[in-house]
Design an enzyme around this catalytic site. Structure first.
Site, mmCIF file in Angstrom:
data_model
loop_
_atom_site.group_PDB
_atom_site.id
_atom_site.type_symbol
_atom_site.label_atom_id
_atom_site.label_comp_id
_atom_site.label_asym_id
_atom_site.label_seq_id
_atom_site.Cartn_x
_atom_site.Cartn_y
_atom_site.Cartn_z
ATOM 1 N N HIS A 122 -45.703 16.730 -25.305
ATOM 2 C CA HIS A 122 -45.776 16.354 -23.890
ATOM 3 C C HIS A 122 -46.819 17.208 -23.206
ATOM 4 C CE1 HIS A 122 -42.694 19.392 -24.672
ATOM 5 N NE2 HIS A 122 -43.105 19.944 -23.547
ATOM 6 N N MET A 123 -47.444 16.623 -22.223
ATOM 7 C CA MET A 123 -48.496 17.298 -21.482
ATOM 8 C C MET A 123 -47.935 17.738 -20.132
ATOM 9 S SD MET A 123 -52.104 15.546 -20.336
ATOM 10 C CE MET A 123 -52.727 15.282 -21.986
#
Ligand code: ZN
Length: 163
Positions: A122-123
């Site tokens: 995930h960013m």
């Protein structure tokens, strides 16, 4: 210390105690009420956007592929393009809602790098304001009140309805 971005030192995200993956589960919710509770701003075919329940700043969002994959190299070309497409929308939405003076955008890969959920990449998108680093340690120690998160959710949600 002025440019310290705390997520690199270990992230706190909406992890579940039972070992279930919230990045997989949260976008599966059907009702808009449940999606709001889980702070899901966007659920697309290949990419989701969820608010971090333990934000470093107002508007700290997590962008993740829908697929449960751990590594960047596991992203398909389509997922890679979509991740950046959604990132563009996300920074634009945060800019319109909160008018930040900067952003930190990054990915922690692996426990050694501080990933809270290392199984599902995930960013992080963290809006920044000049002088906000003094404010951040406070936010991580005092659990952010749910009302505040819901308010932020309401502010951002309309921008994600146009994607
Ligand atoms: Zn997952």
């Amino acid at each position: 210390m002025n440019n310290l971005w705390a997520p690199w030192r270990g992230e706190y995200i909406n992890a579940k105690k039972d070992g279930a993956c919230f990045l997989c589960d949260a976008p599966q919710k059907r009702s808009s009420e449940e999606l709001k509770t889980e702070l899901v701003l966007f659920k697309g075919a290949v990419t989701s956007v969820i608010m971090n329940k333990f934000p470093y700043n107002s508007g700290h969002l997590l962008i993740s592929p829908v697929r449960h994959i751990a590594k960047i190299e596991e992203l398909t070309p389509e997922e890679s393009i979509d991740l950046f497409r959604i990132l563009r929308h996300t920074t634009a939405a945060i800019t319109m809602a909160f008018n930040p003076e900067g952003f930190n955008i990054g990915i922690n890969l692996g426990r050694a790098a501080g990933a809270g959920i290392e199984e599902h990449m995930h960013m992080h998108v963290v809006p920044r304001w000049n002088g906000d680093s003094n404010f951040m340690p406070l936010l991580t120690e005092v659990k952010v009140i749910p009302e505040h998160l819901q308010e932020t959710f309401e502010k951002l949600k309309p921008f994600f309805e146009r994607i």
